[in-house]
Scaffold this motif. Structure first.
Motif, PDB file in Angstrom:
ATOM      1  N   GLY A  37       0.840  -1.185   0.000  1.00 11.12           N
ATOM      2  CA  GLY A  37       0.000   0.000   0.000  1.00 11.12           C
ATOM      3  C   GLY A  37       0.879   1.240   0.000  1.00 11.12           C
ATOM      4  O   GLY A  37       1.934   1.282  -0.653  1.00 11.12           O
ATOM      5  N   ALA A  38       0.458   2.231   0.767  1.00 10.96           N
ATOM      6  CA  ALA A  38       1.106   3.544   0.741  1.00 10.96           C
ATOM      7  C   ALA A  38       2.577   3.490   1.145  1.00 10.96           C
ATOM      8  O   ALA A  38       3.379   4.310   0.695  1.00 10.96           O
ATOM      9  CB  ALA A  38       0.349   4.499   1.663  1.00 10.96           C
ATOM     10  N   GLN A  39       2.940   2.537   2.014  1.00 10.68           N
ATOM     11  CA  GLN A  39       4.331   2.477   2.493  1.00 10.68           C
ATOM     12  C   GLN A  39       5.242   1.702   1.532  1.00 10.68           C
ATOM     13  O   GLN A  39       6.439   1.572   1.779  1.00 10.68           O
ATOM     14  CB  GLN A  39       4.399   1.827   3.887  1.00 10.68           C
ATOM     15  N   GLY A  87      -1.189  -1.218   7.439  1.00 13.02           N
ATOM     16  CA  GLY A  87      -1.228  -2.531   6.806  1.00 13.02           C
ATOM     17  C   GLY A  87      -2.494  -3.316   7.091  1.00 13.02           C
ATOM     18  O   GLY A  87      -2.583  -4.497   6.759  1.00 13.02           O
TER      19      GLY A  87
HETATM   20 MG   LIG Z   1       0.206   0.326   4.179  1.00 18.26          MG
END
Ligand SMILES: [Mg+2]
Ligand SMILES: Nc1ncnc2c1ncn2[C@@H]1O[C@H](COP(=O)(O)OP(=O)(O)OP(=O)(O)O)[C@@H](O)[C@H]1O
Length: 112
Positions: A37-39, A87
């Motif tokens: 995802g975003a990380q 997460g």
């Molecule tokens: Mg994430």
């Protein structure tokens, strides 16, 4: 009809499955997947060296329901899969044009 796809932590597979059975869903499909995802994954130390692990194991649930059942289903998924840490996963809702029960030939809502 809508397809609700939820990508969740592997350890949430059993609790979410139980919550969906308790909510009386008509069926579900589960797959083991990898994603980020975003990380863009996480970093971990392997023998003293930091390595990026981009693709983290997750479990994908797909459930097709009638439109008026979507909100309750999303609430059920969030309730069962949330830890509050990064997460936890994501839910996608998409239209489904047709459903056919192969055994009987039924179509549409009664085939879900
Ligand atoms: Mg994430
Ligand atoms: N935009 C996206 N498209 C497709 N799959 C996605 C997308 N965002 C997340 N996923 C899937 O969901 C999984 C979990 O995502 P994750 O919960 O880390 O999202 P996030 O946006 O980073 O939120 P958080 O900040 O809470 O971690 C990913 O491993 C990936 O499989």
């Amino acid at each position: 009809m809508k397809r609700v796809t939820a990508i969740v932590r592997p350890e949430k597979m059993e609790p979410l499955k139980d919550a969906l059975f308790a909510a009386d869903v008509k069926g579900m499909t589960i797959s083991q997947v990898h994603g980020c995802g975003a990380q863009h994954g996480w970093s971990e130390y392997v023998r003293g060296t930091e390595v990026m692990l981009n693709m983290v194991p997750k479990v994908k649930f797909e459930v097709v329901v009638e439109d008026d059942a979507v909100d309750a289903l999303v609430d059920t998924i969030v309730g069962a899969a949330r830890t509050g840490e990064v997460g936890d996963g994501k839910i996608f809702v998409a239209p489904v044009e047709e459903v056919v029960r192969i055994r009987t030939g039924e179509r549409g809502a009664s085939a879900v």
